[in-house]
Design a protein around this motif. Structure first.
Motif, PDB file in Angstrom:
ATOM      1  N   GLU A  86     -60.928  25.052  43.019  1.00  0.00           N
ATOM      2  CA  GLU A  86     -59.648  24.743  42.129  1.00  0.00           C
ATOM      3  C   GLU A  86     -58.763  24.220  43.243  1.00  0.00           C
ATOM      4  O   GLU A  86     -57.695  23.509  42.653  1.00  0.00           O
ATOM      5  N   LYS A  87     -59.232  24.112  44.459  1.00  0.00           N
ATOM      6  CA  LYS A  87     -57.917  23.537  45.191  1.00  0.00           C
ATOM      7  C   LYS A  87     -58.562  22.116  45.912  1.00  0.00           C
ATOM      8  O   LYS A  87     -57.898  21.473  46.586  1.00  0.00           O
ATOM      9  N   ILE A  88     -59.434  21.743  45.469  1.00  0.00           N
ATOM     10  CA  ILE A  88     -60.372  20.735  45.891  1.00  0.00           C
ATOM     11  C   ILE A  88     -60.296  19.293  45.167  1.00  0.00           C
ATOM     12  O   ILE A  88     -60.837  19.358  43.945  1.00  0.00           O
ATOM     13  N   GLY A  89     -59.486  18.342  45.545  1.00  0.00           N
ATOM     14  CA  GLY A  89     -59.573  16.938  44.632  1.00  0.00           C
ATOM     15  C   GLY A  89     -60.052  15.986  45.634  1.00  0.00           C
ATOM     16  O   GLY A  89     -60.295  16.091  46.899  1.00  0.00           O
ATOM     17  N   LEU A  90     -59.856  14.577  45.115  1.00  0.00           N
ATOM     18  CA  LEU A  90     -60.205  13.490  45.965  1.00  0.00           C
ATOM     19  C   LEU A  90     -59.299  13.449  47.150  1.00  0.00           C
ATOM     20  O   LEU A  90     -59.916  13.201  48.265  1.00  0.00           O
ATOM     21  N   ILE A 141     -65.707   5.787  48.107  1.00  0.00           N
ATOM     22  CA  ILE A 141     -64.392   6.155  47.521  1.00  0.00           C
ATOM     23  C   ILE A 141     -63.318   6.680  48.876  1.00  0.00           C
ATOM     24  O   ILE A 141     -62.346   6.058  49.048  1.00  0.00           O
ATOM     25  N   VAL A 142     -64.023   7.763  49.247  1.00  0.00           N
ATOM     26  CA  VAL A 142     -63.189   8.561  50.375  1.00  0.00           C
ATOM     27  C   VAL A 142     -63.004   7.651  51.696  1.00  0.00           C
ATOM     28  O   VAL A 142     -62.039   7.385  52.136  1.00  0.00           O
ATOM     29  N   LEU A 188     -64.193  13.899  40.959  1.00  0.00           N
ATOM     30  CA  LEU A 188     -64.724  12.521  40.416  1.00  0.00           C
ATOM     31  C   LEU A 188     -63.883  12.247  39.455  1.00  0.00           C
ATOM     32  O   LEU A 188     -64.009  11.035  38.786  1.00  0.00           O
ATOM     33  N   PHE A 189     -62.858  12.864  38.883  1.00  0.00           N
ATOM     34  CA  PHE A 189     -61.845  12.305  37.822  1.00  0.00           C
ATOM     35  C   PHE A 189     -60.674  12.239  38.421  1.00  0.00           C
ATOM     36  O   PHE A 189     -59.854  11.417  37.791  1.00  0.00           O
ATOM     37  N   ASP A 190     -60.218  12.425  39.680  1.00  0.00           N
ATOM     38  CA  ASP A 190     -58.971  11.979  40.430  1.00  0.00           C
ATOM     39  C   ASP A 190     -58.989  10.431  40.731  1.00  0.00           C
ATOM     40  O   ASP A 190     -59.976   9.901  41.111  1.00  0.00           O
ATOM     41  N   PRO A 191     -57.911   9.630  40.522  1.00  0.00           N
ATOM     42  CA  PRO A 191     -57.758   8.321  40.700  1.00  0.00           C
ATOM     43  C   PRO A 191     -57.658   8.089  42.085  1.00  0.00           C
ATOM     44  O   PRO A 191     -57.028   8.669  42.889  1.00  0.00           O
TER      45      PRO A 191
END
Length: 234
Positions: free
Chosen positions: A48-52, A79-80, A165-168
Motif C-alpha cells: 500500500e506504500k508503493i507507487g511509481l 517508465i522508471v 501500473l496506474f500512477d501517471p
C-alpha cells in the motif's frame, strides 16, 4: 569501462540480471542490478506504500553515488528509467530502453492499454490484494525461452505492486532531450508503440534489435550483454 545500472521489469528482481551482469563484468564493465520496492528480496515491503514514484526513488538511490551511468530499463521499468534519466542528466549519460514502455507525461502504463485491458488489470490487482499477479506459464510462449528457463523465471518471480501500473508518469524534460537507445526484441513479431516510433529520427536516439523474446536477460543473456557493450562502444 562503463557503469551499467540494470532495472528489471514487472515481477522481477536483481536476480533476473545475474547472467547479464556477469557477462558485462567479463567485458570490462561495472554492473549494478537493482531490485525495486515490493519485488524479489524486497517482496515483504508493504504494497500500500508503493507507487511509481517509489520505484523512481529506488533508482535515484541506486545511482546516487555513481557517475556516468548507463541506465537500462526492461519492460515496465522503461517508465522508471525514462523518468530518472530525465531527472538526472548529470549522472545518467545514456538510457537504454529494453523492449520496454516509455514514460508519457501525465499518463500511466495502463493508459496505453485498451479499455477492456485496463478493466481486466484493475480487477486482477483488486482481487490479488493490490498486486499484479505473475504470468501463467503459457504467457511465456513464443519468447525464445526453454522450458527450464520458464521454470527458472516463474520460480523466482514475485507479484508486482499494482499501483505502479496506474500512477501517471511525470517528466521533468522531454524524452527527445535524452541520449538513449531503444532495443526491440523481435520474438514474437510485434510492432513498437507509436510513442517509440516517434523517437526514431530524434538526434541522440538510436535503435537496435535482438532476435529473442521479451525476457532477453534469461533467453539470451550473452547476446544481450554483447549488444549493451556495442551500444556504449559505438
Amino acid at each position: 569501462m562503463s557503469t551499467f545500472v540494470l532495472v528489471p521489469g514487472a515481477w522481477l528482481g536483481a536476480w533476473a540480471w545475474q547472467h547479464v551482469a556477469r557477462a558485462l563484468k567479463e567485458l570490462g564493465h561495472r554492473a549494478h542490478p537493482v531490485t525495486l520496492s515490493g519485488l524479489g528480496e524486497r517482496a515483504a515491503d508493504p504494497v500500500e506504500k508503493i507507487g511509481l514514484n517509489t520505484h523512481v526513488a529506488d533508482v535515484h538511490d541506486a545511482i546516487a553515488s555513481l557517475r556516468d551511468v548507463i541506465l537500462v530499463g526492461h519492460s515496465y521499468a522503461g517508465i522508471v528509467t525514462g523518468m530518472v534519466a530525465a531527472d538526472a542528466p548529470q549522472t545518467v549519460t545514456r538510457a537504454i530502453f529494453l523492449d520496454s514502455n516509455v514514460p508519457i507525461d501525465g499518463r500511466s502504463m495502463t493508459d496505453g492499454f485498451s479499455q477492456r485491458g485496463r478493466e481486466l488489470v484493475r480487477a486482477q490487482v483488486t482481487q490479488a490484494g493490490g498486486y499484479w499477479s505473475v504470468p501463467d506459464p503459457e504467457e511465456f510462449d513464443g519468447h525464445g525461452l526453454t522450458a527450464d528457463q520458464v521454470a527458472w523465471l516463474r520460480d523466482r518471480c514475485t507479484p508486482h505492486p499494482g499501483q505502479t501500473l496506474f500512477d501517471p508518469a511525470s517528466l521533468t524534460r522531454p524524452l527527445r532531450e535524452l541520449t538513449a537507445t531503444y532495443v526491440h526484441c523481435v520474438q514474437p513479431q510485434m510492432g513498437r508503440s507509436d510513442e517509440v516510433e516517434a523517437l526514431r529520427d530524434v538526434p541522440g536516439w538510436s535503435f537496435a534489435t535482438l532476435d529473442t523474446g521479451h525476457w532477453p536477460m534469461v533467453s539470451q543473456p550473452l547476446a544481450l550483454a554483447r549488444l549493451l557493450h556495442e551500444i556504449v562502444s559505438a
